[in-house]
Structure formats: C-alpha cells, structure tokens
Design a protein around this motif. Structure first.
Motif, PDB file in Angstrom:
ATOM      1  N   ARG A 399       0.854  -1.196   0.000  1.00 46.01           N
ATOM      2  CA  ARG A 399       0.000   0.000   0.000  1.00 46.01           C
ATOM      3  C   ARG A 399       0.879   1.230   0.000  1.00 46.01           C
ATOM      4  NH1 ARG A 399      -5.268   1.196   0.804  1.00 46.01           N
ATOM      5  NH2 ARG A 399      -5.770  -0.993   1.168  1.00 46.01           N
ATOM      6  N   GLN A 400       0.537   2.181  -0.900  1.00 45.35           N
ATOM      7  CA  GLN A 400       1.294   3.427  -0.994  1.00 45.35           C
ATOM      8  C   GLN A 400       0.656   4.461  -0.075  1.00 45.35           C
ATOM      9  OE1 GLN A 400       2.323   4.393  -4.934  1.00 45.35           O
ATOM     10  NE2 GLN A 400       3.581   6.136  -4.400  1.00 45.35           N
ATOM     11  N   VAL A 401       1.466   5.109   0.741  1.00 48.37           N
ATOM     12  CA  VAL A 401       0.956   6.019   1.759  1.00 48.37           C
ATOM     13  C   VAL A 401       0.373   7.263   1.098  1.00 48.37           C
ATOM     14  CG1 VAL A 401       2.602   5.194   3.463  1.00 48.37           C
ATOM     15  CG2 VAL A 401       3.195   7.158   2.025  1.00 48.37           C
ATOM     16  N   PRO A 402      -0.493   7.996   1.816  1.00 43.05           N
ATOM     17  CA  PRO A 402      -1.064   9.224   1.257  1.00 43.05           C
ATOM     18  C   PRO A 402       0.018  10.264   0.971  1.00 43.05           C
ATOM     19  CG  PRO A 402      -2.293   8.490   3.185  1.00 43.05           C
ATOM     20  CD  PRO A 402      -1.059   7.659   3.127  1.00 43.05           C
ATOM     21  N   GLY A 403      -0.291  11.142   0.025  1.00 40.07           N
ATOM     22  CA  GLY A 403       0.630  12.219  -0.302  1.00 40.07           C
ATOM     23  C   GLY A 403       0.556  12.603  -1.760  1.00 40.07           C
ATOM     24  N   ALA A 404       1.347  13.624  -2.103  1.00 43.11           N
ATOM     25  CA  ALA A 404       1.316  14.147  -3.471  1.00 43.11           C
ATOM     26  C   ALA A 404       1.763  13.122  -4.504  1.00 43.11           C
ATOM     27  CB  ALA A 404       2.182  15.399  -3.564  1.00 43.11           C
ATOM     28  N   GLY A 405       2.605  12.159  -4.115  1.00 44.09           N
ATOM     29  CA  GLY A 405       3.073  11.160  -5.062  1.00 44.09           C
ATOM     30  C   GLY A 405       2.165   9.965  -5.193  1.00 44.09           C
ATOM     31  N   ASN A 406       1.096   9.914  -4.418  1.00 45.73           N
ATOM     32  CA  ASN A 406       0.158   8.796  -4.483  1.00 45.73           C
ATOM     33  C   ASN A 406      -0.573   8.801  -5.822  1.00 45.73           C
ATOM     34  OD1 ASN A 406      -2.607   7.493  -4.023  1.00 45.73           O
ATOM     35  ND2 ASN A 406      -1.529   6.936  -2.138  1.00 45.73           N
ATOM     36  N   PRO A 407      -0.783   7.635  -6.449  1.00 39.09           N
ATOM     37  CA  PRO A 407      -1.484   7.602  -7.737  1.00 39.09           C
ATOM     38  C   PRO A 407      -2.888   8.188  -7.706  1.00 39.09           C
ATOM     39  CG  PRO A 407      -0.361   5.526  -7.356  1.00 39.09           C
ATOM     40  CD  PRO A 407      -0.245   6.311  -6.094  1.00 39.09           C
ATOM     41  N   LEU A 408      -3.534   8.204  -6.540  1.00 40.00           N
ATOM     42  CA  LEU A 408      -4.866   8.788  -6.428  1.00 40.00           C
ATOM     43  C   LEU A 408      -4.819  10.276  -6.115  1.00 40.00           C
ATOM     44  CD1 LEU A 408      -6.698   5.990  -4.403  1.00 40.00           C
ATOM     45  CD2 LEU A 408      -6.640   6.323  -6.878  1.00 40.00           C
ATOM     46  N   GLY A 409      -3.637  10.847  -5.997  1.00 38.20           N
ATOM     47  CA  GLY A 409      -3.512  12.265  -5.702  1.00 38.20           C
ATOM     48  C   GLY A 409      -3.896  12.573  -4.273  1.00 38.20           C
ATOM     49  N   LEU A 410      -4.391  13.787  -4.053  1.00 34.16           N
ATOM     50  CA  LEU A 410      -4.677  14.255  -2.701  1.00 34.16           C
ATOM     51  C   LEU A 410      -6.102  13.990  -2.240  1.00 34.16           C
ATOM     52  CD1 LEU A 410      -2.809  17.679  -2.767  1.00 34.16           C
ATOM     53  CD2 LEU A 410      -2.055  15.535  -1.710  1.00 34.16           C
ATOM     54  N   ALA A 411      -6.978  13.536  -3.138  1.00 33.68           N
ATOM     55  CA  ALA A 411      -8.371  13.317  -2.728  1.00 33.68           C
ATOM     56  C   ALA A 411      -9.049  12.352  -3.684  1.00 33.68           C
ATOM     57  CB  ALA A 411      -9.139  14.635  -2.673  1.00 33.68           C
ATOM     58  N   LYS A 412     -10.109  11.762  -3.174  1.00 35.72           N
ATOM     59  CA  LYS A 412     -10.930  10.821  -3.940  1.00 35.72           C
ATOM     60  C   LYS A 412     -12.390  11.147  -3.661  1.00 35.72           C
ATOM     61  CE  LYS A 412     -11.419   5.756  -4.433  1.00 35.72           C
ATOM     62  NZ  LYS A 412     -10.934   4.460  -3.887  1.00 35.72           N
ATOM     63  N   LEU A 413     -13.202  11.289  -4.695  1.00 40.01           N
ATOM     64  CA  LEU A 413     -14.618  11.617  -4.554  1.00 40.01           C
ATOM     65  C   LEU A 413     -15.417  10.331  -4.695  1.00 40.01           C
ATOM     66  CD1 LEU A 413     -14.696  14.810  -6.821  1.00 40.01           C
ATOM     67  CD2 LEU A 413     -13.949  14.584  -4.445  1.00 40.01           C
ATOM     68  N   LEU A 414     -16.162   9.979  -3.644  1.00 40.43           N
ATOM     69  CA  LEU A 414     -16.847   8.689  -3.576  1.00 40.43           C
ATOM     70  C   LEU A 414     -18.303   8.840  -3.996  1.00 40.43           C
ATOM     71  CD1 LEU A 414     -15.351   7.472  -0.194  1.00 40.43           C
ATOM     72  CD2 LEU A 414     -14.501   7.054  -2.509  1.00 40.43           C
ATOM     73  N   ILE A 415     -18.774   7.890  -4.809  1.00 38.47           N
ATOM     74  CA  ILE A 415     -20.125   7.916  -5.359  1.00 38.47           C
ATOM     75  C   ILE A 415     -21.017   7.006  -4.537  1.00 38.47           C
ATOM     76  CG2 ILE A 415     -21.522   7.382  -7.394  1.00 38.47           C
ATOM     77  CD1 ILE A 415     -19.088   8.053  -9.098  1.00 38.47           C
ATOM     78  N   ALA A 416     -22.165   7.516  -4.114  1.00 39.83           N
ATOM     79  CA  ALA A 416     -23.096   6.749  -3.282  1.00 39.83           C
ATOM     80  C   ALA A 416     -23.534   5.482  -4.005  1.00 39.83           C
ATOM     81  CB  ALA A 416     -24.318   7.604  -2.939  1.00 39.83           C
ATOM     82  N   GLY A 417     -23.440   4.349  -3.298  1.00 35.56           N
ATOM     83  CA  GLY A 417     -23.897   3.084  -3.854  1.00 35.56           C
ATOM     84  C   GLY A 417     -23.013   2.504  -4.929  1.00 35.56           C
ATOM     85  N   ASN A 418     -21.826   3.053  -5.124  1.00 38.72           N
ATOM     86  CA  ASN A 418     -20.937   2.565  -6.186  1.00 38.72           C
ATOM     87  C   ASN A 418     -19.527   2.455  -5.609  1.00 38.72           C
ATOM     88  OD1 ASN A 418     -19.320   2.187  -8.497  1.00 38.72           O
ATOM     89  ND2 ASN A 418     -20.772   3.297  -9.787  1.00 38.72           N
ATOM     90  N   ASN A 419     -19.097   1.232  -5.348  1.00 36.83           N
ATOM     91  CA  ASN A 419     -17.777   1.027  -4.759  1.00 36.83           C
ATOM     92  C   ASN A 419     -16.694   0.762  -5.791  1.00 36.83           C
ATOM     93  OD1 ASN A 419     -18.758   1.308  -2.136  1.00 36.83           O
ATOM     94  ND2 ASN A 419     -19.355  -0.840  -2.036  1.00 36.83           N
ATOM     95  N   ARG A 420     -17.030   0.840  -7.068  1.00 36.63           N
ATOM     96  CA  ARG A 420     -16.050   0.541  -8.107  1.00 36.63           C
ATOM     97  C   ARG A 420     -15.516   1.798  -8.781  1.00 36.63           C
ATOM     98  NH1 ARG A 420     -17.195  -1.640 -12.424  1.00 36.63           N
ATOM     99  NH2 ARG A 420     -15.218  -2.716 -12.705  1.00 36.63           N
ATOM    100  N   ILE A 421     -16.417   2.700  -9.168  1.00 39.47           N
ATOM    101  CA  ILE A 421     -16.025   3.875  -9.948  1.00 39.47           C
ATOM    102  C   ILE A 421     -15.980   5.099  -9.031  1.00 39.47           C
ATOM    103  CG2 ILE A 421     -16.605   5.341 -11.909  1.00 39.47           C
ATOM    104  CD1 ILE A 421     -15.721   2.522 -12.663  1.00 39.47           C
ATOM    105  N   ALA A 422     -14.941   5.908  -9.173  1.00 39.97           N
ATOM    106  CA  ALA A 422     -14.801   7.136  -8.379  1.00 39.97           C
ATOM    107  C   ALA A 422     -14.046   8.167  -9.204  1.00 39.97           C
ATOM    108  CB  ALA A 422     -14.066   6.846  -7.070  1.00 39.97           C
ATOM    109  N   LEU A 423     -14.004   9.391  -8.674  1.00 38.94           N
ATOM    110  CA  LEU A 423     -13.185  10.447  -9.244  1.00 38.94           C
ATOM    111  C   LEU A 423     -12.044  10.700  -8.267  1.00 38.94           C
ATOM    112  CD1 LEU A 423     -16.472  11.321  -9.478  1.00 38.94           C
ATOM    113  CD2 LEU A 423     -15.485  12.923 -11.107  1.00 38.94           C
ATOM    114  N   HIS A 424     -10.842  10.958  -8.771  1.00 33.43           N
ATOM    115  CA  HIS A 424      -9.701  11.145  -7.873  1.00 33.43           C
ATOM    116  C   HIS A 424      -8.692  12.092  -8.505  1.00 33.43           C
ATOM    117  CE1 HIS A 424      -7.132   8.533 -10.362  1.00 33.43           C
ATOM    118  NE2 HIS A 424      -8.157   7.700 -10.438  1.00 33.43           N
ATOM    119  N   GLY A 425      -7.715  12.482  -7.712  1.00 36.57           N
ATOM    120  CA  GLY A 425      -6.666  13.368  -8.190  1.00 36.57           C
ATOM    121  C   GLY A 425      -5.587  12.599  -8.923  1.00 36.57           C
TER     122      GLY A 425
END
Length: 534
Positions: A399-425
């Motif tokens: 697991r890659q720790v949080p931070g600017a170098g993380n592949p998901l960036g600094l935030a992830k936007l979670l969609i109600a009822g959907n655990n597969r698709i999200a928006l992220h940095g």
C-alpha cells in the motif's frame, strides 16, 4: 503515470416472493432490483416529483412481484407506448411535477438497453399510479399505492388506460313517429383563424441553425501535411471545405495556405477536440472528411439523448467522449478541466448518481500483479526502495501512503452506492500534467482522474461551514486519510456526448472513442475489479 487498481463490486439481489420467483433471471428484473437496491435514478426523480411514500410503494410492489417489469413484458412493449401516447393526448393534463418523469420515460422507452427499459418501467408505473383517477375516473382506485397494486395485479395494463366501453342498452319498442317542423337555419358564425404557432425558442433556433450548417462539403484527397505557405489543389479543397463548414468566412477559396486559412483550420480543430496547431495532418484530415450527413445524424442522436436530462441547479458532469468535466451551480460553471478516463478496453461507464463523501489524502493498494512483477524485484535490488517511495507492506498487500506522489492524488470523490467507480486526483509533476494536456486522454482502467482535485474538493465542501478553505488546505497537506460526508450530496452524471451546441451556437464534435454513438451500451461495460484502488 497514473496507476489504477480495481475493487470488486458485489451486490445482493432482493428476495423473490411467491410464484414469480421462477422469472428471477429476466434481465429487466435484475436491473430493476439493482435500481431499487441502491436508490439510483430514476428513483431520485420520482422522489422529487411524488415524494418518499411513492418510492416506498414502488419498492414494495416490485419486491412482491420479484422485480418483474410491468410495462416491458415483450420486446415491443405495447403497453409502455400506449401509456406514453395516452398521457400526451389533448384531453388529459398532467401536472408540472410529472412532465419531467414523462419526458424521461419517453426517452428511455425508445432506447435499447436493459438499464433504460428497467428505468422506464419504474417511471411508467409511477406515472400511471399518479394519474389513474384521471385515466379512469369512474372505477380507478384512489391513492398512489392502491392504483399501483391494481396495476401490478392486472394482466392487461392497456385496459386500465381509459374508461371501459359502455354496455349497449336493451332494444326498446320504437315510439310512434311525430312530424316535427323544419328547423330554422341558425345564422352562420365566422370561425376565427387558428392561432399562430408559438415563437421559436433560443434552443430550437440553435439546433435549426446547426443542422442547416451541415451542408455537403468536398472530400480532401490524401497527401502530405498542409501548413502555412503551402499551395496547390489540396489547399483549395481545404478552403472550400472550411467555407462550407462555416469556419472560413470567405466567398471563394484560394490555392495558397495563408493566415486566414490557418486561423479557420485552428477553429475547426478546436471544435473537434484536436490540437489547434493550424496544420492539416492525418488526424485533422480524417475529421474533415467525415460526411456532413454523418455529422448531422450524430448531432440528432445526441440531441435526442440530452433532451430528457433534468439535472437541477447544481451538478457535476463528466463528458466521456470529450474527456472533460465541469461543476455547475445555478447555471454557472464553478470548476472545469480535462480528465483522464478509461481506455477503449476498459471504458468509463455512463452513470447518474451522487457524490456523497470526499476522501482526503487516500492511500492506494497496489495491485498484486504489479507488486509481484515490478516492485518486489526492485526491493530485492534496493533494500530502501519501499521506504524511499512511500510503500508499506500490509496484511492485504503493498500500500502506498497518502501524499502528493500517491497515484490517487490528494483526494478521492466517492459515489453513493458505487464502490467501483470514483473520481480522484493525480500525482504532481510535469509528466502527469502533460498527460492532462494531451489531446487523447482515454488511457486508464476506468476511473476519472482530475488534475486540480483540490479546487473541486473546496467547491464541494463549501456548503459545510466546518470546512473552511484553510482547514481543507491543511488536511490535504499533511496527516492521514480522512473521509468527510458532504452536507449536501452533489448529483454526478457521466455522459457520452460526441456532438453538442455551445450556448453561443458553436457546433462541437468529438471522436466516437468507445463506439457508443449509434447505440449506448445496455450492460456493465467495465468488469475489471478495483479500477480506482481500495
């Protein structure tokens, strides 16, 4: 380079009741069950128009019938079409709150996908139950739930759409004829002329002008690139094409590639999502040589898909074909920009849902295949590799720790009822910014990567006074992962628009990258697990 992992989405079917359980395998029944289970559209629209009691009645009735469709029993769906026709007849007036439901039902009825038919079935049941007393004033049950129960029990929904035929009276003896005096002819009254049609709306005027602009244009022969300073018959053909498409304001085309022609070509390229370099290369030539009739057909299909949209004042929309997103509030765009989406083999799906949580400084679970093939060999060569790259060994893998170098960036936007698709940095750095500047941005495993996620997070949390801009900046800069529930969930729509008309009348086209323009997919298009990490 953005790495994206996948999360398997498991859903549990609603229980079947009574003798209808044998039809559990119907695809529409499965789709209806999934909509009811997660509260997906059109339940949101039905709730807005008729209230939570109507949604509860729909859940109860469809659960009792094993989620079997009421209106789409056969492929032709005559009952669905009959209800739509009945609700649009002049002798019947429905309320303003029901008109968006009727528009959405009509659009989805004529689409081919299972999900569309399932959504249309729920919309039509809601419409019937809300208008049953208007359709059959004499004998229709009073109340939404009672009308819905009667509908579910009926074997012929079409018979419920109008009053039953009156029983013919028994014949009676003919009365003796009585001579009546001739009728006095009434004076003739001049019938007033019909009222003129309503004036054309601005939207109708834009559509009419856009379709009229798609006149035939010449095919430009294959050949080398054309740029400023070139000359010849192909340059003249290019000029004629750009005059016909409205990009070049001139009466005739010359044989020299001059500055006005370069400017017109740049405008064409911008309208088609191409790099506006003013050079006619292979990609620009291919876009130029799409026949006008094909462009017109694509525009008409996209207009038909978009007319049923009732999104409200605040929403986030991602156009999968254009690979761009924007957050809209009260008609104004608050944040917008490019996005990196799923590749052709792993497309980002169309969806209508809501963002209800923001995950600040997410960690990223590295797919096992990547860990085995790439990372463990590097760790064996360099004992400090994991430490230097913020990688930790956990019970569920690397697991890659949080931070600017993380592949998901600094935030992830979670969609109600959907655990597969999200928006992220996305990670920082010039290489990743270049990926967002590239003309082709369909390259990942299916999630939506955004370059400036911090601005979007601030806009989404603006309704929560506890999250000031300073607090958000601090939470994004340091610390562990935090999940924040939005005070006001924001509707999110992933659409596939390959053609549209800007507010100023500019006609836009994009490549049909996923091949969905003529027919939208009706089932899950991306089955790879964990597309956005976990």
């Amino acid at each position: 380079m953005i790495r994206v992992a996948f999360l398997l989405f498991a859903c549990t079917a609603l229980p079947m009741v009574g003798p209808v359980a044998a039809q559990d395998a119907a695809p529409e029944a499965k789709a209806i069950g999934e909509i009811l289970a997660v509260g997906a559209p059109p339940l949101i629209d039905i709730d807005a128009a008729l209230g939570a009691e109507a949604v509860a009645a729909l859940r109860n009735t469809y659960t009792l019938r094993g989620n079997r469709p009421i209106w789409f029993v056969t492929a032709a769906a005559p009952a669905a079409r009959a209800l739509i026709d009945r609700l649009t007849q002049s002798d019947l007036t429905i309320g303003n709150n029901l008109q968006p439901l009727l528009d959405a039902a009509r659009a989805r009825t004529y689409e081919s996908g299972v999900d569309s038919r399932a959504a249309a079935d729920l919309l039509l049941s809601a419409l019937y139950s809300a208008t049953a007393r208007a359709l059959r004033p004499k004998d229709a049950p009073a109340g939404f739930a009672a009308a819905l129960d009667a509908l579910s029990a009926s074997t012929d929904p079409i018979a419920l759409l109008s009053e039953p035929e009156p029983v013919a009276p028994a014949p009676v003896a003919e009365a003796p004829k009585v001579e009546t005096p001739p009728a006095v002819e009434a004076p003739k009254v001049e019938t007033p002329p019909p009222a003129p049609p309503p004036p054309e709306s601005p939207e109708q005027a834009r559509i009419k002008a856009a379709l009229a602009s798609l006149q035939d244009w010449p095919v430009i022969p294959d050949g080398p690139k054309l740029a400023l300073g070139d000359a010849g018959p192909r340059v003249e053909a290019l000029g004629k094409h750009l005059i016909a498409s409205g990009d070049l304001k001139a009466e005739t085309a010359g044989a020299e590639f001059d500055l006005p022609l370069k400017s017109a070509l740049e405008n064409f390229q911008r309208r088609h999502g191409l790099p506006p370099d003013g050079v006619m290369g292979a990609g620009t030539l291919a876009a130029l040589n799409v026949p006008a009739k094909d462009r017109a057909a694509s525009l008409e299909r996209n207009i038909a898909r978009s007319q049923a949209r009732q999104w409200g004042e605040r929403y986030l929309v991602v156009n999968l074909a254009a690979a761009r997103y924007r957050l809209v509030d009260k008609g104004s765009t608050i944040v917008e920009g490019p996005a990196i989406l799923g590749a052709v083999a792993t497309p980002t799906p169309v969806l209508d849902a809501a963002i209800d949580r923001v995950e600040l400084r997410p960690s990223y679970r590295i797919p096992q295949s990547v860990a085995d093939r790439q990372l463990w060999p590097r760790q064996e060569e360099d004992a400090l590799y994991f430490i230097n790259h913020g990688i930790r060994v956990t019970d569920d893998g690397l697991r890659q720790v949080p931070g600017a170098g993380n592949p998901l960036g600094l935030a992830k936007l979670l969609i109600a009822g959907n655990n597969r698709i999200a928006l992220h940095g996305a990670p920082g750095g010039e290489q990743n910014q270049a990926a967002f500047d590239a003309p082709e941005r369909h390259a990942n495993l299916g999630c939506v990567a955004l370059p400036n996620i911090a601005a979007l997070v601030k806009a989404l949390l603006a309704a929560d006074p506890a999250w000031t801009e300073g607090r958000i900046d601090g939470a994004l800069a340091v610390g562990g992962t935090q999940v924040v529930a939005l005070a006001q969930p924001v509707p999110v729509h992933f659409v596939y628009d390959t053609a549209w008309i800007d507010a100023d009348g500019t006609l836009q086209f994009r490549d049909d990258i996923y091949g969905w323009d003529k027919e939208m997919p009706g089932a899950e298009v991306n089955t790879v697990p964990e597309p956005c990490g976990s």
